[in-house]
Motif scaffolding. Sequence first.
Motif, PDB file in Angstrom:
ATOM      1  N   PRO A  56       0.841  -1.199   0.000  1.00  0.00           N
ATOM      2  CA  PRO A  56       0.000   0.000   0.000  1.00  0.00           C
ATOM      3  C   PRO A  56       0.878   1.251   0.000  1.00  0.00           C
ATOM      4  CG  PRO A  56      -0.730  -1.580   1.658  1.00  0.00           C
ATOM      5  CD  PRO A  56       0.590  -2.067   1.156  1.00  0.00           C
ATOM      6  N   GLN A  57       0.552   2.213  -0.865  1.00  0.00           N
ATOM      7  CA  GLN A  57       1.413   3.380  -1.003  1.00  0.00           C
ATOM      8  C   GLN A  57       1.112   4.480   0.010  1.00  0.00           C
ATOM      9  OE1 GLN A  57       2.579   4.793  -4.846  1.00  0.00           O
ATOM     10  NE2 GLN A  57       2.092   2.864  -5.852  1.00  0.00           N
ATOM     11  N   ALA A  58      -0.050   4.450   0.626  1.00  0.00           N
ATOM     12  CA  ALA A  58      -0.381   5.471   1.617  1.00  0.00           C
ATOM     13  C   ALA A  58       0.559   5.368   2.811  1.00  0.00           C
ATOM     14  CB  ALA A  58      -1.833   5.302   2.067  1.00  0.00           C
ATOM     15  N   GLY A  59       1.359   6.390   3.039  1.00  0.00           N
ATOM     16  CA  GLY A  59       2.277   6.412   4.171  1.00  0.00           C
ATOM     17  C   GLY A  59       3.575   5.668   3.960  1.00  0.00           C
ATOM     18  N   LEU A  60       3.790   5.087   2.760  1.00  0.00           N
ATOM     19  CA  LEU A  60       5.019   4.326   2.502  1.00  0.00           C
ATOM     20  C   LEU A  60       6.211   5.264   2.440  1.00  0.00           C
ATOM     21  CD1 LEU A  60       6.360   1.597   1.775  1.00  0.00           C
ATOM     22  CD2 LEU A  60       5.827   2.088  -0.623  1.00  0.00           C
ATOM     23  N   ARG A  61       7.205   5.021   3.288  1.00  0.00           N
ATOM     24  CA  ARG A  61       8.375   5.882   3.367  1.00  0.00           C
ATOM     25  C   ARG A  61       9.571   5.328   2.609  1.00  0.00           C
ATOM     26  NH1 ARG A  61       8.831   8.892   7.861  1.00  0.00           N
ATOM     27  NH2 ARG A  61      10.614   9.783   6.746  1.00  0.00           N
ATOM     28  N   ALA A  62       9.756   4.011   2.664  1.00  0.00           N
ATOM     29  CA  ALA A  62      10.943   3.400   2.056  1.00  0.00           C
ATOM     30  C   ALA A  62      10.704   1.911   1.883  1.00  0.00           C
ATOM     31  CB  ALA A  62      12.174   3.642   2.930  1.00  0.00           C
ATOM     32  N   VAL A  63      11.533   1.283   1.032  1.00  0.00           N
ATOM     33  CA  VAL A  63      11.424  -0.146   0.776  1.00  0.00           C
ATOM     34  C   VAL A  63      12.818  -0.765   0.832  1.00  0.00           C
ATOM     35  CG1 VAL A  63      10.748  -1.931  -0.882  1.00  0.00           C
ATOM     36  CG2 VAL A  63       9.396   0.170  -0.698  1.00  0.00           C
TER      37      VAL A  63
ATOM     38  N   GLY B 109      11.097  -1.924 -12.541  1.00  0.00           N
ATOM     39  CA  GLY B 109       9.732  -2.378 -12.347  1.00  0.00           C
ATOM     40  C   GLY B 109       9.121  -1.855 -11.069  1.00  0.00           C
ATOM     41  N   MET B 110       9.876  -1.853  -9.983  1.00  0.00           N
ATOM     42  CA  MET B 110       9.372  -1.330  -8.720  1.00  0.00           C
ATOM     43  C   MET B 110       9.107   0.172  -8.818  1.00  0.00           C
ATOM     44  SD  MET B 110      11.638  -3.422  -5.877  1.00  0.00           S
ATOM     45  CE  MET B 110      10.538  -2.931  -4.537  1.00  0.00           C
ATOM     46  N   THR B 111      10.032   0.884  -9.447  1.00  0.00           N
ATOM     47  CA  THR B 111       9.916   2.344  -9.531  1.00  0.00           C
ATOM     48  C   THR B 111       8.725   2.757 -10.382  1.00  0.00           C
ATOM     49  OG1 THR B 111      12.320   2.520  -9.282  1.00  0.00           O
ATOM     50  CG2 THR B 111      11.166   4.454 -10.107  1.00  0.00           C
ATOM     51  N   GLN B 112       8.367   1.955 -11.380  1.00  0.00           N
ATOM     52  CA  GLN B 112       7.203   2.284 -12.213  1.00  0.00           C
ATOM     53  C   GLN B 112       5.943   2.459 -11.379  1.00  0.00           C
ATOM     54  OE1 GLN B 112       6.857  -0.696 -15.281  1.00  0.00           O
ATOM     55  NE2 GLN B 112       8.959  -0.358 -15.985  1.00  0.00           N
ATOM     56  N   LEU B 113       5.794   1.672 -10.321  1.00  0.00           N
ATOM     57  CA  LEU B 113       4.603   1.758  -9.475  1.00  0.00           C
ATOM     58  C   LEU B 113       4.800   2.656  -8.265  1.00  0.00           C
ATOM     59  CD1 LEU B 113       3.924  -0.789 -11.231  1.00  0.00           C
ATOM     60  CD2 LEU B 113       2.673  -1.640  -9.243  1.00  0.00           C
ATOM     61  N   LEU B 114       6.011   2.663  -7.696  1.00  0.00           N
ATOM     62  CA  LEU B 114       6.240   3.412  -6.458  1.00  0.00           C
ATOM     63  C   LEU B 114       6.621   4.861  -6.706  1.00  0.00           C
ATOM     64  CD1 LEU B 114       8.253   0.740  -4.410  1.00  0.00           C
ATOM     65  CD2 LEU B 114       5.790   1.212  -4.339  1.00  0.00           C
ATOM     66  N   GLY B 115       7.121   5.169  -7.906  1.00  0.00           N
ATOM     67  CA  GLY B 115       7.574   6.526  -8.184  1.00  0.00           C
ATOM     68  C   GLY B 115       8.974   6.762  -7.647  1.00  0.00           C
ATOM     69  N   GLN B 116       9.477   7.961  -7.882  1.00  0.00           N
ATOM     70  CA  GLN B 116      10.849   8.305  -7.500  1.00  0.00           C
ATOM     71  C   GLN B 116      10.978   8.786  -6.059  1.00  0.00           C
ATOM     72  OE1 GLN B 116      13.364   7.650  -9.257  1.00  0.00           O
ATOM     73  NE2 GLN B 116      12.641   7.417 -11.365  1.00  0.00           N
ATOM     74  N   ASN B 117       9.866   9.051  -5.387  1.00  0.00           N
ATOM     75  CA  ASN B 117       9.942   9.633  -4.045  1.00  0.00           C
ATOM     76  C   ASN B 117       9.985   8.593  -2.935  1.00  0.00           C
ATOM     77  OD1 ASN B 117       9.956  12.319  -4.968  1.00  0.00           O
ATOM     78  ND2 ASN B 117       7.716  12.319  -5.155  1.00  0.00           N
ATOM     79  N   VAL B 118       9.809   7.316  -3.263  1.00  0.00           N
ATOM     80  CA  VAL B 118       9.956   6.247  -2.277  1.00  0.00           C
ATOM     81  C   VAL B 118      11.350   5.650  -2.437  1.00  0.00           C
ATOM     82  CG1 VAL B 118       9.124   3.995  -1.503  1.00  0.00           C
ATOM     83  CG2 VAL B 118       7.489   5.733  -2.265  1.00  0.00           C
TER      84      VAL B 118
ATOM     85  N   VAL C 189      10.342  -5.415   2.040  1.00  0.00           N
ATOM     86  CA  VAL C 189       9.544  -4.949   3.160  1.00  0.00           C
ATOM     87  C   VAL C 189       9.351  -3.449   3.008  1.00  0.00           C
ATOM     88  CG1 VAL C 189      11.588  -4.698   4.659  1.00  0.00           C
ATOM     89  CG2 VAL C 189       9.329  -4.889   5.678  1.00  0.00           C
ATOM     90  N   GLY C 190       8.088  -3.027   3.049  1.00  0.00           N
ATOM     91  CA  GLY C 190       7.761  -1.610   3.020  1.00  0.00           C
ATOM     92  C   GLY C 190       7.752  -1.054   4.433  1.00  0.00           C
ATOM     93  N   LEU C 191       8.342   0.112   4.614  1.00  0.00           N
ATOM     94  CA  LEU C 191       8.500   0.717   5.934  1.00  0.00           C
ATOM     95  C   LEU C 191       7.627   1.967   6.031  1.00  0.00           C
ATOM     96  CD1 LEU C 191      12.357   0.296   6.041  1.00  0.00           C
ATOM     97  CD2 LEU C 191      10.698  -1.056   7.325  1.00  0.00           C
ATOM     98  N   TYR C 192       6.879   2.045   7.126  1.00  0.00           N
ATOM     99  CA  TYR C 192       5.890   3.093   7.314  1.00  0.00           C
ATOM    100  C   TYR C 192       6.091   3.773   8.667  1.00  0.00           C
ATOM    101  CZ  TYR C 192       3.439   0.532   3.574  1.00  0.00           C
ATOM    102  OH  TYR C 192       3.106  -0.099   2.393  1.00  0.00           O
TER     103      TYR C 192
END
Length: 393
Positions: free
Chosen positions: A117-124, A141-150, A182-185
């Motif tokens: 989930p991208q809401a509140g995602l800070r880093a991976v 592939g990951m960046t296509q969905l997460l964007g450059q700010n994660v 692992v996504g970090l929030y």
Amino acid sequence: MKVAQIILHEQDDIERALATWNPTEVGSPAPHLVLVFSAIPLLQRIAAPLMARFPTALRLGCSTAGEISAEGVGDDSCVLTALRFESADGHALQASTPLADMADSEAAGRRLAAQLPQAGLRAVLVLGQGVAVNGSALIAGMTQLLGQNVTITGGLAGDGAAFKETWVLNQSGVHNNQLVCVGLYGEDLVFAHGSFGGWAPFGPARRVTRCEGNVLFELDGEPALDVYKRYLGDYARDLPASGLLFPFAMLGRDHNEIGLIRTILGVDEAVGSLTLAGDIDPTGYLKLMHASTDALVSGAESAAQAAAAAAEVAGPQGQEKSRGLALLVSCVGRKLVMGGRVEEEIEAVADVFGRSAVLAGFYSNGEISPFTGNLECKLHNQTMTITYLGERR
């Protein structure tokens, strides 16, 4: 953030060691996250006992070409590092996907990212099998969905310097064909990074005249393997392992370095090609590199200084602003070059962080991190990358 660590060895009774390990620094009821970096035999032994000991924790890790801990560099060991968030909204979510083959790397990256989930995602933090993978495509592939700010950091698993079979640990066990992240929030999360090499180019720049993705077929119109073997001389007998000592610097069309290094994953004698750990610029140039131990140690220190400065973490003589985890991912090629002096690069990092971070990590087949001072994630080879993970007090 609370951090605790234990180091296991081949002769240890794994079940007993885990049963008696009480990571009091982490507190109760249990850690949120357990990172595992291990030699292959121990990694395969640890999965079931670790699940039984910490059933509610996220468990992820990989096989290595050497294990990094607060005690330095180990071989044939298993380093477990447990973390627990202290802030009210601090948490982590895990994602995994199988990797069908190297051509599946970009799609696999998208599958991983889609599970977070991208809401509140800070880093991976991402770990992947380290042989049949295109690390550049995975990141794309990951960046296509997460964007450059994660921010994405992590590394590719190792198997000594064999480049035959690597393993990844996720919630279901140990696998040789998996990617895990692992996504970090959390608003109080502190996540910083640094990356530096220490290698020096030599010889002429060679123009890439034929490549496909991460497979290099020709340099200056000649089979790439023939060109490479001429430079290696006697070292060519030991390919692909000896390729770790002589990586490529990627150059732009103007022959200027762009800061990326590519190492050799495999060779194809029949077609004369080299398989590199990440994509190659089809319009660029490549130049061979070599390094000295002193230069590599200095590079590791620079990476640590960048990560510590970004996290505003003080060194041994300063006031500690937070205590967290310094995750070190260093290339197996650096370990081979430094030999018996490999501890020096870990000691240099420890001197920078002092008591403000517990050190953990591994020697890898590829390092994943943005450039220092940048957000765009890249696959690196032959670098020391450092990720600092902590929380504001």
